[in-house]
Scaffold this motif. Sequence first.
Motif, PDB file in Angstrom:
ATOM      1  N   SER A 132     -49.521  13.579  22.507  1.00  0.00           N
ATOM      2  CA  SER A 132     -49.056  13.057  21.218  1.00  0.00           C
ATOM      3  C   SER A 132     -47.669  12.446  21.343  1.00  0.00           C
ATOM      4  O   SER A 132     -47.377  11.404  20.739  1.00  0.00           O
ATOM      5  CB  SER A 132     -49.047  14.177  20.166  1.00  0.00           C
ATOM      6  OG  SER A 132     -50.358  14.571  19.832  1.00  0.00           O
ATOM      7  N   LEU A 133     -46.795  13.095  22.118  1.00  0.00           N
ATOM      8  CA  LEU A 133     -45.467  12.531  22.331  1.00  0.00           C
ATOM      9  C   LEU A 133     -45.551  11.189  23.054  1.00  0.00           C
ATOM     10  O   LEU A 133     -44.784  10.263  22.755  1.00  0.00           O
ATOM     11  CB  LEU A 133     -44.603  13.508  23.130  1.00  0.00           C
ATOM     12  CG  LEU A 133     -44.153  14.772  22.398  1.00  0.00           C
ATOM     13  CD1 LEU A 133     -43.387  15.686  23.358  1.00  0.00           C
ATOM     14  CD2 LEU A 133     -43.278  14.422  21.205  1.00  0.00           C
ATOM     15  N   LEU A 134     -46.473  11.081  24.004  1.00  0.00           N
ATOM     16  CA  LEU A 134     -46.656   9.820  24.719  1.00  0.00           C
ATOM     17  C   LEU A 134     -47.178   8.737  23.784  1.00  0.00           C
ATOM     18  O   LEU A 134     -46.632   7.622  23.734  1.00  0.00           O
ATOM     19  CB  LEU A 134     -47.627  10.021  25.884  1.00  0.00           C
ATOM     20  CG  LEU A 134     -48.057   8.742  26.628  1.00  0.00           C
ATOM     21  CD1 LEU A 134     -46.858   8.085  27.290  1.00  0.00           C
ATOM     22  CD2 LEU A 134     -49.134   9.066  27.661  1.00  0.00           C
ATOM     23  N   TYR A 135     -48.236   9.058  23.041  1.00  0.00           N
ATOM     24  CA  TYR A 135     -48.814   8.074  22.134  1.00  0.00           C
ATOM     25  C   TYR A 135     -47.807   7.653  21.065  1.00  0.00           C
ATOM     26  O   TYR A 135     -47.596   6.457  20.826  1.00  0.00           O
ATOM     27  CB  TYR A 135     -50.061   8.649  21.447  1.00  0.00           C
ATOM     28  CG  TYR A 135     -51.214   8.937  22.366  1.00  0.00           C
ATOM     29  CD1 TYR A 135     -51.560   8.058  23.381  1.00  0.00           C
ATOM     30  CD2 TYR A 135     -51.983  10.092  22.233  1.00  0.00           C
ATOM     31  CE1 TYR A 135     -52.632   8.314  24.222  1.00  0.00           C
ATOM     32  CE2 TYR A 135     -53.053  10.363  23.058  1.00  0.00           C
ATOM     33  CZ  TYR A 135     -53.369   9.474  24.065  1.00  0.00           C
ATOM     34  OH  TYR A 135     -54.429   9.739  24.889  1.00  0.00           O
ATOM     35  N   ALA A 136     -47.190   8.637  20.413  1.00  0.00           N
ATOM     36  CA  ALA A 136     -46.306   8.337  19.282  1.00  0.00           C
ATOM     37  C   ALA A 136     -44.970   7.772  19.750  1.00  0.00           C
ATOM     38  O   ALA A 136     -44.488   6.777  19.200  1.00  0.00           O
ATOM     39  CB  ALA A 136     -46.083   9.602  18.441  1.00  0.00           C
ATOM     40  N   GLY A 137     -44.352   8.400  20.758  1.00  0.00           N
ATOM     41  CA  GLY A 137     -43.046   7.939  21.218  1.00  0.00           C
ATOM     42  C   GLY A 137     -43.112   6.592  21.902  1.00  0.00           C
ATOM     43  O   GLY A 137     -42.431   5.638  21.506  1.00  0.00           O
ATOM     44  N   GLY A 138     -43.955   6.483  22.913  1.00  0.00           N
ATOM     45  CA  GLY A 138     -44.072   5.214  23.634  1.00  0.00           C
ATOM     46  C   GLY A 138     -44.623   4.101  22.768  1.00  0.00           C
ATOM     47  O   GLY A 138     -44.115   2.974  22.771  1.00  0.00           O
ATOM     48  N   GLY A 139     -45.668   4.404  22.000  1.00  0.00           N
ATOM     49  CA  GLY A 139     -46.255   3.387  21.149  1.00  0.00           C
ATOM     50  C   GLY A 139     -45.309   2.913  20.063  1.00  0.00           C
ATOM     51  O   GLY A 139     -45.244   1.717  19.764  1.00  0.00           O
ATOM     52  N   ALA A 140     -44.542   3.830  19.469  1.00  0.00           N
ATOM     53  CA  ALA A 140     -43.624   3.450  18.391  1.00  0.00           C
ATOM     54  C   ALA A 140     -42.469   2.605  18.913  1.00  0.00           C
ATOM     55  O   ALA A 140     -42.041   1.651  18.250  1.00  0.00           O
ATOM     56  CB  ALA A 140     -43.096   4.699  17.691  1.00  0.00           C
ATOM     57  N   ILE A 141     -41.946   2.935  20.094  1.00  0.00           N
ATOM     58  CA  ILE A 141     -40.833   2.158  20.647  1.00  0.00           C
ATOM     59  C   ILE A 141     -41.270   0.730  20.962  1.00  0.00           C
ATOM     60  O   ILE A 141     -40.611  -0.252  20.572  1.00  0.00           O
ATOM     61  CB  ILE A 141     -40.274   2.843  21.904  1.00  0.00           C
ATOM     62  CG1 ILE A 141     -39.547   4.134  21.520  1.00  0.00           C
ATOM     63  CG2 ILE A 141     -39.321   1.914  22.649  1.00  0.00           C
ATOM     64  CD1 ILE A 141     -39.044   4.919  22.718  1.00  0.00           C
ATOM     65  N   VAL A 142     -42.380   0.591  21.667  1.00  0.00           N
ATOM     66  CA  VAL A 142     -42.858  -0.753  22.027  1.00  0.00           C
ATOM     67  C   VAL A 142     -43.255  -1.534  20.787  1.00  0.00           C
ATOM     68  O   VAL A 142     -42.950  -2.730  20.650  1.00  0.00           O
ATOM     69  CB  VAL A 142     -44.035  -0.650  23.014  1.00  0.00           C
ATOM     70  CG1 VAL A 142     -44.575  -2.037  23.343  1.00  0.00           C
ATOM     71  CG2 VAL A 142     -43.603   0.055  24.297  1.00  0.00           C
ATOM     72  N   CYS A 143     -43.929  -0.885  19.852  1.00  0.00           N
ATOM     73  CA  CYS A 143     -44.327  -1.552  18.619  1.00  0.00           C
ATOM     74  C   CYS A 143     -43.106  -2.014  17.827  1.00  0.00           C
ATOM     75  O   CYS A 143     -43.109  -3.120  17.273  1.00  0.00           O
ATOM     76  CB  CYS A 143     -45.185  -0.613  17.769  1.00  0.00           C
ATOM     77  SG  CYS A 143     -45.670  -1.298  16.175  1.00  0.00           S
ATOM     78  N   SER A 144     -42.063  -1.194  17.772  1.00  0.00           N
ATOM     79  CA  SER A 144     -40.854  -1.573  17.036  1.00  0.00           C
ATOM     80  C   SER A 144     -40.186  -2.783  17.672  1.00  0.00           C
ATOM     81  O   SER A 144     -39.710  -3.691  16.967  1.00  0.00           O
ATOM     82  CB  SER A 144     -39.883  -0.393  16.982  1.00  0.00           C
ATOM     83  OG  SER A 144     -40.466   0.719  16.336  1.00  0.00           O
ATOM     84  N   LEU A 145     -40.145  -2.822  18.996  1.00  0.00           N
ATOM     85  CA  LEU A 145     -39.572  -3.982  19.675  1.00  0.00           C
ATOM     86  C   LEU A 145     -40.369  -5.248  19.378  1.00  0.00           C
ATOM     87  O   LEU A 145     -39.800  -6.316  19.113  1.00  0.00           O
ATOM     88  CB  LEU A 145     -39.526  -3.734  21.185  1.00  0.00           C
ATOM     89  CG  LEU A 145     -38.443  -2.779  21.688  1.00  0.00           C
ATOM     90  CD1 LEU A 145     -38.640  -2.495  23.177  1.00  0.00           C
ATOM     91  CD2 LEU A 145     -37.058  -3.361  21.451  1.00  0.00           C
ATOM     92  N   ILE A 146     -41.691  -5.140  19.419  1.00  0.00           N
ATOM     93  CA  ILE A 146     -42.536  -6.301  19.129  1.00  0.00           C
ATOM     94  C   ILE A 146     -42.347  -6.760  17.685  1.00  0.00           C
ATOM     95  O   ILE A 146     -42.217  -7.954  17.405  1.00  0.00           O
ATOM     96  CB  ILE A 146     -44.009  -5.960  19.410  1.00  0.00           C
ATOM     97  CG1 ILE A 146     -44.228  -5.705  20.906  1.00  0.00           C
ATOM     98  CG2 ILE A 146     -44.929  -7.083  18.922  1.00  0.00           C
ATOM     99  CD1 ILE A 146     -45.624  -5.234  21.251  1.00  0.00           C
ATOM    100  N   CYS A 147     -42.314  -5.813  16.763  1.00  0.00           N
ATOM    101  CA  CYS A 147     -42.170  -6.161  15.351  1.00  0.00           C
ATOM    102  C   CYS A 147     -40.817  -6.801  15.072  1.00  0.00           C
ATOM    103  O   CYS A 147     -40.729  -7.804  14.347  1.00  0.00           O
ATOM    104  CB  CYS A 147     -42.349  -4.915  14.488  1.00  0.00           C
ATOM    105  SG  CYS A 147     -44.036  -4.258  14.434  1.00  0.00           S
TER     106      CYS A 147
END
Length: 224
Positions: free
Chosen positions: A20-35
């Motif tokens: 969950s930390l991998l999915y939420a942490g990694g996904g949120a950081i990359v998604c925020s950069l893209i957004c």
Amino acid sequence: MVGGRRCSNTAFCFRWYLNSLLYAGGGAIVCSLICVAAGYAFDKYEFRGKEKLFGLVLMGVLVPTTALALPMYLLASKTGLVNTYWSVLIPVLVNPFGVYLARVFSTGYIPNEALEAARIDGAGELRVFWSIGLRMVMPGFVTVFLFQFTAIWNNFFLPLVMLSDRKLFPLSLGLCSWNTNTHGEPSFYPLVVTGSLLAVIPLIVAFVSLQRHWKAGLTAGSVK
């Protein structure tokens, strides 16, 4: 025998927590950069069909994620990504609402004069965004990150569709699988309750540690 099963369940719970930390942490950081990058581009650059393209992005906000689960599963199946970490990580890297928020923050917090000054000094567009634009719009980055982190951490349907290997489960899906066994084995009740309590901790830590960025964003521009 009971002790061995308890150790195995504890190991699974710890594995799900890390997933969950991998999915939420990694996904949120990359998604925020893209957004933030997309919102910055929509705000600061002029190109053909910009508003129409942004309208398509806003239309994506109206589509519920559950309606996209089956098409994403079919795509993941054709590319061989089903039952892998990527099958959960790749879909969460896109957030139309995050792009909209990033454009709003970019309009309010990044003055065009600062960007023009950096260009006059010889900075390239990527350097201008990374060194000036991203730092000025950090409250927006944190806002998108917290929204996406919470959404991914509580995500249940997408992992349910994509994953069948228990080792890849996030905590939400793992606890649900345990909860279905509580009728036959009451020993799972303490595990479910403890896991649910631990599941709240990362959300609290994220909001408490990043709240100063929100306060900075709320007070920006109030004092001139």
